[in-house]
Enzyme design. Structure first.
Site, short mmCIF file in Angstrom:
data_model
loop_
_atom_site.label_atom_id
_atom_site.label_comp_id
_atom_site.label_asym_id
_atom_site.label_seq_id
_atom_site.Cartn_x
_atom_site.Cartn_y
_atom_site.Cartn_z
N ASP A 16 -29.58 97.38 25.91
CA ASP A 16 -29.59 98.49 26.92
C ASP A 16 -31.14 98.69 27.28
O ASP A 16 -31.79 99.56 26.89
CB ASP A 16 -28.96 99.60 26.16
CG ASP A 16 -29.02 100.99 27.17
OD1 ASP A 16 -28.79 100.71 28.22
OD2 ASP A 16 -28.86 102.08 26.68
N ASP A 46 -22.21 104.38 26.81
CA ASP A 46 -23.11 104.12 25.81
C ASP A 46 -23.24 105.29 24.69
O ASP A 46 -23.50 106.45 24.98
CB ASP A 46 -24.60 104.09 26.36
CG ASP A 46 -25.60 103.23 25.40
OD1 ASP A 46 -24.93 102.43 24.67
OD2 ASP A 46 -26.96 103.29 25.57
N LYS A 100 -32.03 103.74 32.78
CA LYS A 100 -31.08 102.71 32.08
C LYS A 100 -30.23 101.89 33.05
O LYS A 100 -29.45 101.03 32.81
CB LYS A 100 -30.13 103.66 31.15
CG LYS A 100 -30.88 104.41 30.16
CD LYS A 100 -30.98 103.60 29.00
CE LYS A 100 -31.37 104.74 27.70
NZ LYS A 100 -31.37 104.05 26.57
N HIS A 110 -32.20 105.76 14.57
CA HIS A 110 -32.88 105.55 16.12
C HIS A 110 -32.43 107.06 16.50
O HIS A 110 -33.78 107.50 17.36
CB HIS A 110 -31.88 104.68 16.93
CG HIS A 110 -32.18 104.88 18.43
ND1 HIS A 110 -33.40 104.21 18.95
CD2 HIS A 110 -31.65 105.61 19.52
CE1 HIS A 110 -33.34 104.42 20.24
NE2 HIS A 110 -32.44 105.09 20.52
#
Lengths: 435, 435
Positions: free
Chosen positions: A240, A134, A260, A141
């Site tokens: 995610d 990722d 996660k 963000h």
């Protein structure tokens, strides 16, 4: 041009289809009713069954080899063939599925066996994910989250030099439609020094572009920026899922882990670079004064064409909305123009030190928020760290996700003079934590 | 007792073998000369070929099913069978390979085909690694490294509650003997604000225990601490090669990435829990005042028997030493008693939020340094961040690794009244960076 607006299919539902017109032709793995998983191509409301198509002898030459590689129960072998094979298959599919198809009679004779209705089929993960990485290339963000975790230091000094990424969990990458269970874990309640244990209270989505890796490289080799695009097999949507309270307590010093790794949901269709070609842009402009990428991340072709103009949307369907018969409500509309690094830069960076990339590896872009609140790709951002609840159209409020909430990601490309194409949906409903 | 000191094998080289006496019986994947990979069991200077043994009908019942699962080109299927199958195979192997074996004549007749010499065989990675997770349970390492990266805050507040871990790269886990290329990457030279690009100048090893996962759990489920040991298929050595200069620049905020993902080397033999049974200890005592583990990490059996007494050793063989005909020089001798968390606690924590663990997943313990400099499991620690070079016996100096250096990890268990067992070696030679 294989993407021109005026190309039509003899399959009526494909023409003007919002996601899957003839210009798209994304690949995936599906099971026709009562049958085993195999590769297919989305076309309108139908799926072209590549296994049946191969058995019927509809392909020749390089397209045949590509179709056969894509007709098994995962696309890994197809991804391994690389971009020329994928292009050969696309050319053959455009001819087969286009108006005036030379095989029209043979295909019509095969009927539903060749082209089952998508709603009768089960969709699967398109490939066995070797490794999942990722990234964190959504600069808005990174800024928004940085402000919450490090108010005085939102964007770290490495951000504008390094396409920041971390290794995620491959075993829990799941296909759209897979229910996601709220995780339990350790969290540190505000003002406490001893952690609590229980269901996450700050469960969130993240709106990401997913990238499927094609041929890849050997351990110890690397992929040059100029060749990086050829190693991308296609694109999808990626949610995610993130437990923010678990993340805040666990993530130092080695990064997110249990926050996660309970689930990452991808959309089932692999949209190819060829289908996205009309929606390419220059690398989105960087703020004045930002440094140039280092030479290993810099390529003229990538600077000129490495960006994408893809609209990205998050929608929410709560349990109450389902009961009330309401449609999902949009929470955000963003765009891949919010990527600070291109996909080619991500590939080149990942492999530069000799890390082996393999067919079926998956990258996430990181959350692609825009600068405005209506463009924020996570609740952490939309509610300003859970401090400003969102009020939904039916009067419900949300700071973070509640059990029964279904998160839906969509993506669409539009450009004057070209057929619009879509990614299909990436959906997941949140189940209560295990008792 | 299948581990008693007085058990002897009819294979002479096994008796008093430093690593592989009859009491050990570790499994691995190997190729006899000119043949395909298959499962085997290390016994003295030989390998029992499980494919040949199965074809000869040497096993029955549950042991036969286990041996067949272990006779393919990876141990994943064997790991998936779980602990009872592994124990059944061990019982059968002890009988077959022990003095007075009922199948002695049949085995002798098969000769080298059944029991090739290990030095004639190629050893492979024992399993396809699904996901690789690296923990950080060596508290002295965490303290030592914490002091270098965060002088005023070496051990973060979560350390004594959370078995800290992060996801590593599965694609570059490689077997002992695989050369490792020095990675290139971005680093920030001291006093600079703009990063440089080039070969890592601070390349390091990490001395770790590796843990192979057995049956595992479904996504959304978890493995309770009391059952966690049953999900461990076995143990190995792991060198988590690390580019410290890359790490320092890239690791905030999401953890190590390119600094670690170019290579992680494991020893080829999977040492089982049964072989390690005599070397079990209580969970090593924690400093007074440290908190109790939270209930999901607390189990009476694990507290009483969840530790291991395994000596861990790092040795270095430089290019000059090879030319001079010198033996590798020991750089550190440590022990698994330096683990702050048990293996069962690592398994229970990893899965508690629903993360799916699968047969063939690999955990690293994190670097297992002791409190003394002679016990430090990385050069970062042994040279105090590169500030105090080590002087080798031949006069060479090292702060970090140089091209041509070979790093060798070894592990051995000793206890009065029991046969010593070893893990074999985990070796890797450092190649120069690519031009």
């Amino acid at each position: 041009m294989s993407t021109a607006a005026n190309l039509l299919s003899w399959i009526a539902s494909a023409n003007d289809h919002p996601d899957f017109p003839l210009q798209n032709l994304p690949l995936g793995i599906f099971s026709p009713q009562g049958q085993s998983p195999r590769g297919g191509v989305a076309i309108g409301e139908r799926i072209l069954d590549l296994k049946v198509a191969c058995e019927a002898g509809l392909f020749e030459g390089e397209a045949k080899a590509a179709a056969e590689a894509a007709s098994g129960d995962s696309l890994n072998a197809f991804f391994a063939l690389g971009a020329p094979a994928r292009r050969a298959l696309r050319a053959a599919l455009l001819e087969l599925l286009g108006e005036g198809s030379p095989a029209l009679d043979r295909m019509k004779a095969l009927g539903e066996a060749l082209l089952p209705a998508m709603h009768d089929c089960q969709l699967h993960l398109p490939a066995r994910v070797g490794d999942y990485t990722d990234f964190y290339v959504g600069i808005h963000h990174a800024n928004n989250v940085g402000k919450l975790f490090r108010p005085d230091n939102p964007l770290l000094p490495n951000y504008k030099y390094v396409p920041i990424g971390y290794h995620g969990r491959a075993s829990t990458v799941c296909v759209s439609g897979t229910p996601v269970r709220r995780p339990v874990g350790q969290t540190l309640p505000p003002g406490q020094e001893v952690p609590s244990f229980g269901p996450s209270k700050r469960l969130d989505y993240e709106l990401e572009l997913g990238i499927w890796i094609g041929q890849g490289n050997k351990m110890g080799d690397s992929i040059a920026i100029g060749e990086a695009s050829e190693h991308v097999a296609g694109f999808c949507l990626l949610n995610d899922w993130s437990a923010r309270d678990v993340q805040a307590w666990e993530y130092q010093p080695l990064g997110p882990f249990l926050a996660k790794n309970f689930a990452s949901t991808v959309s089932p269709w692999v949209v190819t670079a060829e289908a996205l070609e009309p929606f390419r842009t220059a690398q989105p402009p960087r703020p004045a004064g930002d440094p140039q990428p280092l030479p290993y991340l810099l390529d003229a072709q990538d600077q000129a064409h490495g960006g994408f103009d893809i609209e990205l949307e998050v929608l929410l369907l709560t349990a109450a909305m389902r009961e009330q018969g309401l449609e999902p409500q949009r929470l955000a509309l963003s765009n891949t123009q919010n990527m600070y690094w291109t996909v080619a830069q991500m590939v080149a960076h990942h492999s530069v030190g000799g890390c082996k990339l393999q067919p079926g590896d998956l990258f996430g872009s990181g959350t692609l928020s825009g600068p405005e609140p209506s463009q924020f790709g996570s609740l952490l951002e939309s509610t300003f760290g859970g401090k400003q609840p969102l009020t939904l159209a039916n009067g419900e409020q949300r700071t973070f996700l509640e059990d029964g909430d279904e998160v839906i990601l969509r993506a669409r490309c539009r450009r004057e003079g070209y057929a619009s194409i879509g990614f299909g949906e990436c959906r997941g409903v949140l189940l209560p934590a295990k008792a």
